[in-house]
Design an enzyme around this catalytic site. Structure first.
Site, PDB file in Angstrom:
ATOM      1  N   GLU A  57       0.824  -1.205   0.000  1.00  0.00           N
ATOM      2  CA  GLU A  57       0.000   0.000   0.000  1.00  0.00           C
ATOM      3  C   GLU A  57       0.866   1.267   0.000  1.00  0.00           C
ATOM      4  O   GLU A  57       0.564   2.242  -0.705  1.00  0.00           O
ATOM      5  CB  GLU A  57      -0.919   0.013   1.230  1.00  0.00           C
ATOM      6  CG  GLU A  57      -1.911  -1.128   1.270  1.00  0.00           C
ATOM      7  CD  GLU A  57      -1.423  -2.334   2.048  1.00  0.00           C
ATOM      8  OE1 GLU A  57      -2.251  -2.997   2.701  1.00  0.00           O
ATOM      9  OE2 GLU A  57      -0.183  -2.606   2.020  1.00  0.00           O
ATOM     10  N   ARG A 212      20.775 -19.821  -9.518  1.00  0.00           N
ATOM     11  CA  ARG A 212      21.813 -19.503 -10.490  1.00  0.00           C
ATOM     12  C   ARG A 212      21.246 -19.097 -11.854  1.00  0.00           C
ATOM     13  O   ARG A 212      21.920 -19.232 -12.878  1.00  0.00           O
ATOM     14  CB  ARG A 212      22.778 -20.689 -10.622  1.00  0.00           C
ATOM     15  CG  ARG A 212      23.578 -20.922  -9.337  1.00  0.00           C
ATOM     16  CD  ARG A 212      24.743 -21.854  -9.530  1.00  0.00           C
ATOM     17  NE  ARG A 212      24.341 -23.201  -9.806  1.00  0.00           N
ATOM     18  CZ  ARG A 212      23.940 -24.083  -8.882  1.00  0.00           C
ATOM     19  NH1 ARG A 212      23.857 -23.707  -7.618  1.00  0.00           N
ATOM     20  NH2 ARG A 212      23.617 -25.308  -9.215  1.00  0.00           N
TER      21      ARG A 212
END
Length: 372
Positions: A57, A212
């Site tokens: 928010e 990775r």
């Protein structure tokens, strides 16, 4: 109170934003927020940032600016109502002059749980609840699990042949699945708060337990090793990289204090638990300890014994299963060790949720059925 197609569409978009935070916001849930201005245009978007702050928010309000006045905010979880490192989101929405807030589901955190909605209503803000509620709960199922049961949600990741083997009888296992499946596996790591293995896997495979994929090194999860006697060498890559990839070792009470201190000096957090008579660590105690650490989701990539013990304890909530179109036979290494199932009535049941091709392999996900 009015609900329309636009509410559903905008909440769907907010949920898509929330998914961006999966695996990166613990101990907080991942939340999405969209602010739609008076003229129906999207004025601001936000999602929970890495580490759980800022909240969705706050991000959306910052982006929308003055267009918040009289606007509608779509939030995937009830706005928080407690003060922490930042002001409560319920207060921030009121201060921004949002006139209507659409909430997918109530926050189970007792510090919030209805209080955010109540504050908004007391300030004269129209609140609509329950839009795509089940989808929102499913997205944050790990957070809900930890709040309800004091433990994270465990996803078991398996990469096996069609007959359920993870290696040949000689131990050869690289690679059972293809590059597409392995890339998907790394993305799974990025979408979980932590990844866990046993000491057997740590010694045999010498894994890095990182994400990775190109450009995603920072999304590597916290690493957890179950090592009841602290067999992991201090020269291990897991130890040597612990200063920049958070790492936890779970060990048994009674291990050498000097060993524990040696690991701590390397930047590893050591959690000592009371062992079973066998010397092993009980999965339920492990789960409780990880819940205390604030983890919402853990990817289990352990060896067959660890996997078997967690299934037996009823702790595996989801399966992420890669099936390679290969057969090894009964003298291969099974993916799940025996754990004493005598009757099919005692077998844990799972329900297929997704299935798709992943290169030459098949990727399937399952949810554990209730009551199993």
């Amino acid at each position: 109170m009015t609900v329309n197609t636009e509410d559903i569409n905008h909440m769907g978009a907010a949920l898509a934003l929330a998914r961006r935070g999966l695996g990166m916001t613990a101990p907080n849930p991942t939340v999405g927020c969209i602010i739609v201005s008076n003229d129906g245009q999207i004025a601001g978007r936000g999602w929970t940032q890495m580490g759980g702050r800022p909240h969705a928010e706050q991000e959306a309000i910052k982006r929308a600016g003055i267009q918040c006045r009289g606007a509608t905010a779509y939030v995937t979880l009830e706005p928080c109502d407690h003060e922490g490192e930042a002001p409560a989101c319920s207060k921030a929405l009121i201060k921004a002059n949002i006139k209507r807030v659409v909430v997918a589901c109530v926050d189970p955190d007792p510090r919030v749980s209805g209080k955010g909605v109540k504050r908004l209503k007391n300030a004269g803000v129209e609140v609509v609840q329950g839009i795509l509620e089940e989808e929102a709960k499913y997205l944050n199922k790990g957070f809900f699990k930890r709040l309800a049961e004091g433990r994270p949600l465990f996803t078991l990741k398996l990469a096996t042949t069609l007959d359920g083997q993870i290696a040949t009888r000689s131990g050869h296992s690289k690679w059972i699945t293809g590059p597409e499946a392995r890339a998907k596996g790394h993305m799974l790591r990025a979408r979980h708060d932590a990844i866990m293995i046993g000491i057997g896997t740590a010694l045999a495979d010498k894994p890095q337990l990182t994400c990775r994929l190109k450009g995603m090194a920072l999304y590597s999860p916290l690493r957890i090793i179950i090592d009841s006697t602290l067999k992991l060498p201090l020269t291990s890559l897991l130890v040597e990289t612990a200063n920049y990839i958070p790492t936890i070792i779970l060990t048994a009470k009674g291990v050498s204090r000097e060993k524990v201190l040696a690991f701590k000096k390397k930047g590893i957090k050591v959690i000592v638990l009371k062992p079973l008579l066998s010397g092993r660590l009980a999965p339920k105690l492990i789960a409780k300890a990880l819940g205390i650490e604030g983890l919402n989701s853990v990817l289990l990539e352990g060896g067959s014994k660890v996997v078997g013990s967690f299934i037996s304890a009823g702790l595996v909530d989801q399966l992420a299963w890669f099936h390679a179109p290969k057969l090894i036979g009964g003298d291969g290494v099974p993916s799940i060790a025996a754990y004493g199932v005598e009757s099919l009535l005692d077998a844990q049941s799972f329900q297929l949720t997704t299935q798709h091709q992943c290169g030459n392999d098949i990727y399937e996900t399952y949810d554990r059925k209730n009551g199993n």
